[in-house]
Design a protein around this motif. Structure first.
Motif, PDB file in Angstrom:
ATOM      1  N   GLU A  36     -57.587   0.819  27.796  1.00  0.00           N
ATOM      2  CA  GLU A  36     -58.577  -0.025  28.450  1.00  0.00           C
ATOM      3  C   GLU A  36     -59.284  -0.895  27.420  1.00  0.00           C
ATOM      4  O   GLU A  36     -59.523  -0.482  26.291  1.00  0.00           O
ATOM      5  CB  GLU A  36     -59.605   0.833  29.185  1.00  0.00           C
ATOM      6  CG  GLU A  36     -59.027   1.630  30.342  1.00  0.00           C
ATOM      7  CD  GLU A  36     -60.053   2.559  30.971  1.00  0.00           C
ATOM      8  OE1 GLU A  36     -61.206   2.558  30.498  1.00  0.00           O
ATOM      9  OE2 GLU A  36     -59.703   3.288  31.916  1.00  0.00           O
ATOM     10  N   VAL A  37     -59.621  -2.100  27.853  1.00  0.00           N
ATOM     11  CA  VAL A  37     -60.352  -3.029  26.999  1.00  0.00           C
ATOM     12  C   VAL A  37     -61.558  -3.543  27.764  1.00  0.00           C
ATOM     13  O   VAL A  37     -61.451  -3.897  28.944  1.00  0.00           O
ATOM     14  CB  VAL A  37     -59.458  -4.213  26.578  1.00  0.00           C
ATOM     15  CG1 VAL A  37     -60.277  -5.260  25.829  1.00  0.00           C
ATOM     16  CG2 VAL A  37     -58.289  -3.736  25.725  1.00  0.00           C
ATOM     17  N   THR A  38     -62.712  -3.557  27.097  1.00  0.00           N
ATOM     18  CA  THR A  38     -63.913  -4.122  27.695  1.00  0.00           C
ATOM     19  C   THR A  38     -64.080  -5.548  27.190  1.00  0.00           C
ATOM     20  O   THR A  38     -64.124  -5.782  25.980  1.00  0.00           O
ATOM     21  CB  THR A  38     -65.153  -3.295  27.328  1.00  0.00           C
ATOM     22  OG1 THR A  38     -65.016  -1.982  27.867  1.00  0.00           O
ATOM     23  CG2 THR A  38     -66.424  -3.932  27.889  1.00  0.00           C
ATOM     24  N   TYR A  39     -64.176  -6.498  28.124  1.00  0.00           N
ATOM     25  CA  TYR A  39     -64.304  -7.908  27.762  1.00  0.00           C
ATOM     26  C   TYR A  39     -65.780  -8.288  27.778  1.00  0.00           C
ATOM     27  O   TYR A  39     -66.408  -8.403  28.834  1.00  0.00           O
ATOM     28  CB  TYR A  39     -63.500  -8.782  28.737  1.00  0.00           C
ATOM     29  CG  TYR A  39     -62.019  -8.476  28.680  1.00  0.00           C
ATOM     30  CD1 TYR A  39     -61.220  -9.020  27.672  1.00  0.00           C
ATOM     31  CD2 TYR A  39     -61.426  -7.625  29.609  1.00  0.00           C
ATOM     32  CE1 TYR A  39     -59.860  -8.732  27.601  1.00  0.00           C
ATOM     33  CE2 TYR A  39     -60.070  -7.331  29.549  1.00  0.00           C
ATOM     34  CZ  TYR A  39     -59.296  -7.879  28.539  1.00  0.00           C
ATOM     35  OH  TYR A  39     -57.951  -7.588  28.466  1.00  0.00           O
ATOM     36  N   THR A  40     -66.319  -8.457  26.561  1.00  0.00           N
ATOM     37  CA  THR A  40     -67.760  -8.671  26.405  1.00  0.00           C
ATOM     38  C   THR A  40     -68.218  -9.994  27.004  1.00  0.00           C
ATOM     39  O   THR A  40     -69.373 -10.123  27.416  1.00  0.00           O
ATOM     40  CB  THR A  40     -68.141  -8.618  24.919  1.00  0.00           C
ATOM     41  OG1 THR A  40     -67.363  -9.603  24.201  1.00  0.00           O
ATOM     42  CG2 THR A  40     -67.856  -7.238  24.334  1.00  0.00           C
ATOM     43  N   TRP A  90     -66.687  -6.444  31.547  1.00  0.00           N
ATOM     44  CA  TRP A  90     -65.680  -6.053  32.548  1.00  0.00           C
ATOM     45  C   TRP A  90     -64.604  -5.211  31.885  1.00  0.00           C
ATOM     46  O   TRP A  90     -64.050  -5.577  30.844  1.00  0.00           O
ATOM     47  CB  TRP A  90     -65.062  -7.310  33.163  1.00  0.00           C
ATOM     48  CG  TRP A  90     -63.965  -7.040  34.168  1.00  0.00           C
ATOM     49  CD1 TRP A  90     -64.005  -6.209  35.222  1.00  0.00           C
ATOM     50  CD2 TRP A  90     -62.660  -7.638  34.183  1.00  0.00           C
ATOM     51  NE1 TRP A  90     -62.822  -6.235  35.915  1.00  0.00           N
ATOM     52  CE2 TRP A  90     -61.975  -7.110  35.302  1.00  0.00           C
ATOM     53  CE3 TRP A  90     -62.006  -8.564  33.367  1.00  0.00           C
ATOM     54  CZ2 TRP A  90     -60.661  -7.472  35.619  1.00  0.00           C
ATOM     55  CZ3 TRP A  90     -60.714  -8.937  33.679  1.00  0.00           C
ATOM     56  CH2 TRP A  90     -60.046  -8.389  34.798  1.00  0.00           C
ATOM     57  N   THR A  91     -64.314  -4.052  32.488  1.00  0.00           N
ATOM     58  CA  THR A  91     -63.312  -3.137  31.935  1.00  0.00           C
ATOM     59  C   THR A  91     -62.270  -2.814  32.997  1.00  0.00           C
ATOM     60  O   THR A  91     -62.474  -1.923  33.837  1.00  0.00           O
ATOM     61  CB  THR A  91     -63.957  -1.827  31.447  1.00  0.00           C
ATOM     62  OG1 THR A  91     -65.024  -2.122  30.559  1.00  0.00           O
ATOM     63  CG2 THR A  91     -62.924  -0.962  30.740  1.00  0.00           C
ATOM     64  N   LYS A 144     -63.331  -3.262  22.292  1.00  0.00           N
ATOM     65  CA  LYS A 144     -64.100  -4.314  22.926  1.00  0.00           C
ATOM     66  C   LYS A 144     -63.696  -5.642  22.325  1.00  0.00           C
ATOM     67  O   LYS A 144     -63.527  -5.761  21.116  1.00  0.00           O
ATOM     68  CB  LYS A 144     -65.610  -4.093  22.715  1.00  0.00           C
ATOM     69  CG  LYS A 144     -66.164  -2.889  23.445  1.00  0.00           C
ATOM     70  CD  LYS A 144     -67.675  -2.883  23.427  1.00  0.00           C
ATOM     71  CE  LYS A 144     -68.209  -1.713  24.243  1.00  0.00           C
ATOM     72  NZ  LYS A 144     -69.686  -1.746  24.348  1.00  0.00           N
ATOM     73  N   LYS A 145     -63.513  -6.643  23.201  1.00  0.00           N
ATOM     74  CA  LYS A 145     -63.181  -7.974  22.704  1.00  0.00           C
ATOM     75  C   LYS A 145     -63.505  -8.996  23.776  1.00  0.00           C
ATOM     76  O   LYS A 145     -63.832  -8.665  24.911  1.00  0.00           O
ATOM     77  CB  LYS A 145     -61.718  -8.053  22.303  1.00  0.00           C
ATOM     78  CG  LYS A 145     -60.732  -7.953  23.453  1.00  0.00           C
ATOM     79  CD  LYS A 145     -59.327  -8.197  22.930  1.00  0.00           C
ATOM     80  CE  LYS A 145     -58.326  -8.240  24.080  1.00  0.00           C
ATOM     81  NZ  LYS A 145     -56.965  -8.508  23.597  1.00  0.00           N
TER      82      LYS A 145
END
Length: 747
Positions: free
Chosen positions: A477-481, A486-487, A741-742
């Motif tokens: 999973e990646v969280t888009y800052t 949004w993850t 996070k990116k």
């Protein structure tokens, strides 16, 4: 001698009275003849009799599937009338038909004297077939106490004119085309199609006698409502035919020993086969006919002009589709309600109920009239008799508007379309679970989030723009800052963050995290451009979440876009009407399918994506088609499930048919209780699976079920030839323990 006799009072006065009555009759008859009681049609007017005729809707094999009408009537010729049908009519209604000139004078005088002089309303009608024809054609008017006599005499004048203009065969044809049968049906062909699902020419002796028998009293001898009474009346017809030598006694006895067997067809607007399809055809038909006029310059009327509409529908496939839909939805509805138990939102959530009530047209009407909230709700609490839909059988109960809405809030609904991918011809079409109670069409009107069925469009864009099928992406999973943290998450709780899938495995297992990453690399704009080239006209949001199918798209547009994977990379527009003819079979309009002129993407991309979606069926989220349903057909597909289990989707692709199915609750506030129940593989896929099970058993569908995909080129197979997954090495795992996070970036 004669003078002396006539001078005798007991002879003189009766003769004077008789002469007076005769003179009155002549004068009375003259007033009718010369139109003082209403105009009588001239021979010229009677020579061109025209009746409103139902427009017929035919399937692709010219089988009747429905009609548009005010009066359900469609004509036949004399050659279409079997001898036993004509014989039954004459034996029962008018044994001297071939001998008289349209009027039985003895019977007519009996009506005059008994009705006028003795007020005997049971004196009988004395009608001939020709007189009945006149009544069918022109109807009757109310003249008070003189109604019976005036109408009878007018009919007798018209009947004689008809007999001078038409042959007996033509009169019989006119009669059979106009006479009313039970269930608001006019003409023998419409009655034959409705009660026995066959043409007039194919009627058996028993079937013909049933219909002839019903002419005595349409309601009382309706074979659908009163089969025993109808059977007794049929036997009377057979006895009459025996009496006058049309059939032998043995033949009559044989038929009388048979019970009535109907094959009833509902041709009204709400019942029968494919009601949602027929309604959509009607809308399109009205638009098309705006551009055409009749020879006299007037517009066509689909309810009166007897048009013949040739459609693309396969009625046999449609019937199978409707049956499997009902079978599946009935069981799914039960599971759906059991999963919620006593905590069902339609029973416990007042907010949902109030919002649903506020959407009713009558709510707004009351609001505009100045009623406050309490008054409106109180009016919705008044109970009355109402028929309610239920899978276990409809019932009539005393309920309020509020009760009724609460009842209907619980139902799952569906939409399904199956098209020929080569041109977009619609072969099967289900807009909802029951048109009588759910008029909203989920194929052509509804725009629901499409979930993971959108992912193939993302991967198509990626491959078309140079991405290799064997590129690997992490499940992590990646969280888009820059997107409010949004993850995107995957549906499985067992996802390994150190596992990497190639594109084929990612698509066949519907991995959300990878779909978003692929979208980020290829770019939202390119994906939207690609989708548009495939035929989706809906304006879609330029958001990364579109990779997960958050956009609403109509079912028919989704089907048209998916058709490109088996149609030389060209999308199609689903269509319903092939051609329109007038009642004589003259061509009015011929409709051409709408197929994209240019390829939406390369052959290479199409073949790669098709292989990926074959894997979805063989090893991925749609594998139950192979395991549970035992299907061995060549097929590809894609499942889809939206957030909070609101929508379940499945798209099935075979070389000759593309099918899209959707299942969900019309109220978007109510989803499935669990993903296991609401996922497309469980809610929508079974309709497709069960349909193909039935089609596989029918040789008529061999051209679909036994068709094969084109041979996959070696270079495509080589490019897909890599391990489906690989794990990060120890060092990579060591330095990536935290959730990444990116920012979401597009290349």
């Amino acid at each position: 001698m004669i003078r002396s006799i006539l001078q005798k009072r007991w002879i003189k006065w009766p003769l004077i009275i008789l002469g007076g009555v005769f003179l009155i009759f002549i004068i009375f008859y003259g007033t009718i003849y010369f139109g003082l009681w209403g105009k009588i049609p001239t021979k010229k007017e009677l020579s061109s009799l025209q009746q409103d005729e139902a427009t017929q809707i035919l399937d692709k094999d010219e089988q009747l599937i429905g009609k548009y009408f005010i009066y359900d009537r469609q004509p036949v010729t004399y050659n279409d009338l079997p001898n036993h049908l004509i014989d039954g009519l004459i034996a029962t209604e008018d044994v001297r038909f071939y001998e008289h000139d349209g009027v039985d004078n003895v019977s007519l005088l009996r009506v005059f004297f008994k009705t006028i002089l003795f007020r005997d309303k049971s004196s009988g009608g004395g009608s001939t077939i020709t007189l009945q024809l006149v009544k069918n054609l022109l109807g009757r008017k109310d003249y008070g106490a003189f109604s019976i006599v005036v109408n009878k005499l007018k009919e007798s004048i018209i009947a004689k004119r008809i007999e001078e203009l038409y042959t007996k065969e033509e009169i019989l044809t006119l009669y059979f085309n106009t006479v009313p049968f039970p269930d608001n049906t006019y003409g023998i062909e419409s009655a034959s199609q409705k009660f026995f699902n066959k043409s007039t020419a194919a009627l058996t002796l028993s079937e013909a006698s049933i219909l002839i028998g019903s002419l005595k009293a349409n309601h009382s001898y309706n074979p659908r409502l009163f089969p025993e009474r109808s059977q007794l009346r049929r036997d009377v017809v057979l006895q009459q035919m025996t009496k006058y030598g049309y059939i032998t006694r043995d033949n009559a006895s044989r038929v009388m020993s048979q019970n009535i067997i109907l094959n009833y067809q509902y041709f009204n607007h709400d019942l029968g086969l494919a009601p949602y399809f027929r309604e959509e055809v009607k809308k399109e038909l009205k638009d098309i006919l705006k551009n055409y006029k009749k020879a006299d310059g007037t517009a066509y009327d689909i309810y009166k002009d007897g048009l013949i509409i040739h459609t693309t529908l396969d009625s046999k496939m449609q019937l199978l589709a409707e049956n499997v839909m009902k079978e599946h939805l009935k069981g799914l509805q039960k599971d759906y309600e059991n999963a919620y138990g006593n905590k069902a939102p339609w029973n416990t959530n007042d907010t949902i109920l109030k919002e649903a009530l506020a959407q009713l047209p009558v709510y707004q009407k009351y609001k505009n009239e100045g009623l406050d909230e309490k008054q409106i709700i109180d009016s919705f609490s008044v109970k009355r008799e109402m028929e309610l839909f239920d899978w276990d059988g409809n019932s009539t109960k005393k309920v309020s508007v509020k009760d009724s809405l609460q009842h209907y809030l619980k139902f799952l609904n569906t939409g399904m379309i199956a098209i020929d991918p080569s041109d977009g011809g619609v072969r099967a079409y289900i807009g909802g679970i029951d048109y009588r109670y759910f008029k909203y069409d989920h194929v052509s009107q509804s725009k629901r989030q499409v979930g993971s069925t959108f992912k193939p469009f993302v991967y198509t864009t990626a491959i078309e723009n140079g991405m290799k099928p064997c590129n690997y992406y992490s499940l992590k999973e990646v969280t888009y800052t820059n997107l409010k943290d949004w993850t995107p998450k995957n549906s499985s709780e067992e996802d390994d963050p150190y596992l990497n899938y190639n594109l084929e495995t990612a698509l066949s297992n519907s991995i959300n995290t990878i779909a978003v990453k692929v979208l980020g690399e290829v770019g939202v704009t390119k994906v939207l451009d690609q989708v548009q080239k495939m035929g989706i006209t809906e304006k879609l949001p330029e958001q990364p979440s579109i990779a997960l199918g958050t956009a609403g798209i109509k079912i028919k547009e989704l089907a048209g876009a998916y058709a490109s994977y088996v149609n030389n990379s060209k999308g199609v527009t689903p269509f319903y009407i092939k051609k329109i003819e007038d009642k004589k079979g003259n061509l009015i309009a011929s409709l051409e399918p709408k197929i994209s002129e240019e390829q939406a993407y390369s052959d290479y991309t199409r073949q790669v994506l098709l292989e990926m979606m074959k894997s979805t069926v063989n090893n991925g989220t749609a594998s139950r088609l192979r395991t549970t349903y035992g299907l061995k057909n060549e097929m590809a597909g894609k499942t889809g499930t939206t957030q909070d289990n609101k929508d379940g989707w499945f798209v099935g692709i075979t070389p000759k048919l593309v099918t899209v199915t959707w299942v969900g609750n019309d109220n978007y506030s109510i989803g499935f209780k669990t993903t296991a129940q609401g996922q497309g593989a469980n809610s929508a896929l079974p309709i497709f699976g069960k349909l193909y099970q039935k089609m596989n058993k029918d040789p008529d569908f061999d051209f679909i079920t036994k068709s094969s995909f084109e041979k996959t080129p070696e270079n495509v197979l080589d490019d897909l030839d890599c391990k489906p997954e690989k794990r990060d090495n120890f060092l990579k795992r060591l330095f990536s323990k935290k959730k990444k996070k990116k920012k979401f970036r597009e290349k």
